[in-house]
Design a protein around this motif. Structure first.
Motif, PDB file in Angstrom:
ATOM      1  N   ALA A  33       8.989  -9.060  -7.192  1.00  0.00           N
ATOM      2  CA  ALA A  33       8.093  -9.705  -6.237  1.00  0.00           C
ATOM      3  C   ALA A  33       6.698  -9.077  -6.273  1.00  0.00           C
ATOM      4  O   ALA A  33       5.688  -9.780  -6.165  1.00  0.00           O
ATOM      5  CB  ALA A  33       8.685  -9.634  -4.832  1.00  0.00           C
ATOM      6  N   GLN A  34       6.635  -7.771  -6.448  1.00  0.00           N
ATOM      7  CA  GLN A  34       5.325  -7.134  -6.528  1.00  0.00           C
ATOM      8  C   GLN A  34       4.610  -7.501  -7.825  1.00  0.00           C
ATOM      9  O   GLN A  34       3.387  -7.656  -7.845  1.00  0.00           O
ATOM     10  CB  GLN A  34       5.449  -5.622  -6.345  1.00  0.00           C
ATOM     11  CG  GLN A  34       5.767  -5.274  -4.916  1.00  0.00           C
ATOM     12  CD  GLN A  34       5.575  -3.815  -4.571  1.00  0.00           C
ATOM     13  OE1 GLN A  34       4.833  -3.088  -5.231  1.00  0.00           O
ATOM     14  NE2 GLN A  34       6.227  -3.385  -3.505  1.00  0.00           N
ATOM     15  N   THR A  74       0.827  -1.204   0.000  1.00  0.00           N
ATOM     16  CA  THR A  74       0.000   0.000   0.000  1.00  0.00           C
ATOM     17  C   THR A  74       0.863   1.256   0.000  1.00  0.00           C
ATOM     18  O   THR A  74       2.063   1.206   0.279  1.00  0.00           O
ATOM     19  CB  THR A  74      -0.931   0.042   1.231  1.00  0.00           C
ATOM     20  OG1 THR A  74      -0.130   0.045   2.408  1.00  0.00           O
ATOM     21  CG2 THR A  74      -1.877  -1.151   1.257  1.00  0.00           C
ATOM     22  N   GLY A  75       0.222   2.375  -0.275  1.00  0.00           N
ATOM     23  CA  GLY A  75       0.905   3.662  -0.247  1.00  0.00           C
ATOM     24  C   GLY A  75       2.123   3.678  -1.140  1.00  0.00           C
ATOM     25  O   GLY A  75       2.119   3.127  -2.247  1.00  0.00           O
ATOM     26  N   SER A  76       3.189   4.288  -0.657  1.00  0.00           N
ATOM     27  CA  SER A  76       4.402   4.415  -1.473  1.00  0.00           C
ATOM     28  C   SER A  76       5.114   3.087  -1.672  1.00  0.00           C
ATOM     29  O   SER A  76       5.984   2.974  -2.529  1.00  0.00           O
ATOM     30  CB  SER A  76       5.355   5.437  -0.834  1.00  0.00           C
ATOM     31  OG  SER A  76       5.770   4.995   0.438  1.00  0.00           O
ATOM     32  N   MET A  77       4.744   2.041  -0.890  1.00  0.00           N
ATOM     33  CA  MET A  77       5.359   0.725  -1.096  1.00  0.00           C
ATOM     34  C   MET A  77       4.682  -0.072  -2.201  1.00  0.00           C
ATOM     35  O   MET A  77       5.136  -1.153  -2.546  1.00  0.00           O
ATOM     36  CB  MET A  77       5.364  -0.084   0.200  1.00  0.00           C
ATOM     37  CG  MET A  77       6.621   0.116   1.025  1.00  0.00           C
ATOM     38  SD  MET A  77       8.190  -0.086   0.126  1.00  0.00           S
ATOM     39  CE  MET A  77       8.194  -1.833  -0.216  1.00  0.00           C
ATOM     40  N   CYS A  78       3.632   0.438  -2.773  1.00  0.00           N
ATOM     41  CA  CYS A  78       3.045  -0.169  -3.969  1.00  0.00           C
ATOM     42  C   CYS A  78       3.820   0.425  -5.143  1.00  0.00           C
ATOM     43  O   CYS A  78       3.538   1.534  -5.604  1.00  0.00           O
ATOM     44  CB  CYS A  78       1.554   0.138  -4.061  1.00  0.00           C
ATOM     45  SG  CYS A  78       0.738  -0.739  -5.404  1.00  0.00           S
ATOM     46  N   LEU A  79       4.849  -0.287  -5.592  1.00  0.00           N
ATOM     47  CA  LEU A  79       5.864   0.280  -6.487  1.00  0.00           C
ATOM     48  C   LEU A  79       5.482   0.293  -7.962  1.00  0.00           C
ATOM     49  O   LEU A  79       6.080   1.034  -8.735  1.00  0.00           O
ATOM     50  CB  LEU A  79       7.179  -0.491  -6.312  1.00  0.00           C
ATOM     51  CG  LEU A  79       7.760  -0.501  -4.900  1.00  0.00           C
ATOM     52  CD1 LEU A  79       9.010  -1.369  -4.849  1.00  0.00           C
ATOM     53  CD2 LEU A  79       8.046   0.907  -4.410  1.00  0.00           C
ATOM     54  N   LEU A  80       4.536  -0.512  -8.373  1.00  0.00           N
ATOM     55  CA  LEU A  80       4.168  -0.597  -9.779  1.00  0.00           C
ATOM     56  C   LEU A  80       3.082   0.419 -10.106  1.00  0.00           C
ATOM     57  O   LEU A  80       2.224   0.713  -9.275  1.00  0.00           O
ATOM     58  CB  LEU A  80       3.701  -2.013 -10.112  1.00  0.00           C
ATOM     59  CG  LEU A  80       4.706  -3.120  -9.789  1.00  0.00           C
ATOM     60  CD1 LEU A  80       4.098  -4.485 -10.069  1.00  0.00           C
ATOM     61  CD2 LEU A  80       5.999  -2.919 -10.551  1.00  0.00           C
ATOM     62  N   ASP A  81       3.119   0.940 -11.332  1.00  0.00           N
ATOM     63  CA  ASP A  81       2.149   1.950 -11.750  1.00  0.00           C
ATOM     64  C   ASP A  81       1.003   1.389 -12.574  1.00  0.00           C
ATOM     65  O   ASP A  81      -0.122   1.863 -12.475  1.00  0.00           O
ATOM     66  CB  ASP A  81       2.843   3.045 -12.568  1.00  0.00           C
ATOM     67  CG  ASP A  81       3.857   3.823 -11.756  1.00  0.00           C
ATOM     68  OD1 ASP A  81       3.665   3.971 -10.538  1.00  0.00           O
ATOM     69  OD2 ASP A  81       4.858   4.273 -12.349  1.00  0.00           O
ATOM     70  N   ASP A 108      11.823  10.600  -2.700  1.00  0.00           N
ATOM     71  CA  ASP A 108      11.246  10.063  -1.463  1.00  0.00           C
ATOM     72  C   ASP A 108      10.874   8.581  -1.585  1.00  0.00           C
ATOM     73  O   ASP A 108      10.054   8.078  -0.823  1.00  0.00           O
ATOM     74  CB  ASP A 108      10.036  10.888  -1.032  1.00  0.00           C
ATOM     75  CG  ASP A 108       8.904  10.851  -2.042  1.00  0.00           C
ATOM     76  OD1 ASP A 108       9.121  10.398  -3.200  1.00  0.00           O
ATOM     77  OD2 ASP A 108       7.777  11.255  -1.690  1.00  0.00           O
ATOM     78  N   HIS A 109      11.495   7.890  -2.524  1.00  0.00           N
ATOM     79  CA  HIS A 109      11.238   6.456  -2.701  1.00  0.00           C
ATOM     80  C   HIS A 109      11.496   5.742  -1.372  1.00  0.00           C
ATOM     81  O   HIS A 109      12.514   5.980  -0.721  1.00  0.00           O
ATOM     82  CB  HIS A 109      12.156   5.894  -3.789  1.00  0.00           C
ATOM     83  CG  HIS A 109      11.799   4.524  -4.237  1.00  0.00           C
ATOM     84  ND1 HIS A 109      12.014   3.406  -3.465  1.00  0.00           N
ATOM     85  CD2 HIS A 109      11.242   4.085  -5.383  1.00  0.00           C
ATOM     86  CE1 HIS A 109      11.612   2.342  -4.118  1.00  0.00           C
ATOM     87  NE2 HIS A 109      11.138   2.723  -5.279  1.00  0.00           N
ATOM     88  N   PRO A 110      10.596   4.865  -0.929  1.00  0.00           N
ATOM     89  CA  PRO A 110      10.741   4.255   0.399  1.00  0.00           C
ATOM     90  C   PRO A 110      11.963   3.336   0.547  1.00  0.00           C
ATOM     91  O   PRO A 110      12.373   3.056   1.675  1.00  0.00           O
ATOM     92  CB  PRO A 110       9.443   3.474   0.580  1.00  0.00           C
ATOM     93  CG  PRO A 110       8.936   3.249  -0.808  1.00  0.00           C
ATOM     94  CD  PRO A 110       9.373   4.443  -1.601  1.00  0.00           C
ATOM     95  N   LEU A 111      12.551   2.888  -0.526  1.00  0.00           N
ATOM     96  CA  LEU A 111      13.719   2.000  -0.448  1.00  0.00           C
ATOM     97  C   LEU A 111      15.031   2.720  -0.770  1.00  0.00           C
ATOM     98  O   LEU A 111      16.096   2.114  -0.734  1.00  0.00           O
ATOM     99  CB  LEU A 111      13.533   0.806  -1.392  1.00  0.00           C
ATOM    100  CG  LEU A 111      12.300  -0.054  -1.130  1.00  0.00           C
ATOM    101  CD1 LEU A 111      12.163  -1.137  -2.193  1.00  0.00           C
ATOM    102  CD2 LEU A 111      12.346  -0.649   0.263  1.00  0.00           C
ATOM    103  N   ARG A 112      14.945   3.983  -1.042  1.00  0.00           N
ATOM    104  CA  ARG A 112      16.121   4.763  -1.441  1.00  0.00           C
ATOM    105  C   ARG A 112      17.003   5.093  -0.235  1.00  0.00           C
ATOM    106  O   ARG A 112      16.517   5.438   0.834  1.00  0.00           O
ATOM    107  CB  ARG A 112      15.653   6.058  -2.109  1.00  0.00           C
ATOM    108  CG  ARG A 112      16.764   6.891  -2.686  1.00  0.00           C
ATOM    109  CD  ARG A 112      16.189   8.167  -3.271  1.00  0.00           C
ATOM    110  NE  ARG A 112      17.253   9.044  -3.685  1.00  0.00           N
ATOM    111  CZ  ARG A 112      17.381   9.537  -4.895  1.00  0.00           C
ATOM    112  NH1 ARG A 112      16.481   9.263  -5.818  1.00  0.00           N
ATOM    113  NH2 ARG A 112      18.382  10.323  -5.192  1.00  0.00           N
TER     114      ARG A 112
END
Length: 144
Positions: A61-62, A14-21, A42-46
């Motif tokens: 994985a997503q 969910t939110g910013s962790m839903c990486l695919l558009d 602001d990428h959550p894994l950056r």
């Protein structure tokens, strides 16, 4: 093409962790999704250095999760089934950091095996036709 609004509620990300558009194409065995969020500051894994290519495994994985959810929806199941990523194999990275790449990433996943207990997929992430990362991933569906 399936926009994120079509399938986002079917997966646990969910939110910013839903990486695919969006999903450009999918069938019983494969999925092709895109994402342009890799360049966001602001990428959550950056990290301070940027978005390391190792995180492209999460994109793969997503794509697996979206593929499984679309298959489940096609079978009449509308709720996300929890899954746990349990292994990554044969992961190859062909770029160190990917946040400086302009445009979108192409995320491909192919189901190699699936049953009620889990699934194994091969994935690859490309940018403008150039391979950035590839590997295999396995997920299990824990018993409730």
């Amino acid at each position: 093409m399936l926009p994120k609004t079509d399938w986002a509620s079917l997966i646990p990300h969910t939110g910013s962790m839903c990486l695919l558009d969006a999903v450009l194409a999918w069938d019983e065995r494969t999925i092709h999704a895109i994402s342009a969020g890799h360049a966001q500051t602001d990428h959550p894994l950056r990290s301070l250095q940027g978005l390391h290519a190792v995180h492209l495994a999460e994109y793969g994985a997503q794509a697996m999760a979206v593929h499984g959810a679309l298959l489940a929806r096609g079978a009449g199941v509308e709720t996300a089934r929890p899954g746990r990523l349990v292994s990554l194999r044969d992961v190859q990275l062909f770029e160190e950091y990917v946040d400086r790449l302009e445009g979108h990433l192409d995320v491909h996943a192919e189901c190699l095996y699936a049953d009620d207990g889990g699934a194994q997929y091969a994935f690859r992430v490309e940018h403008r036709g150039r391979l950035l990362a590839s590997g295999r991933a396995a997920v299990i569906h824990p018993q409730s």
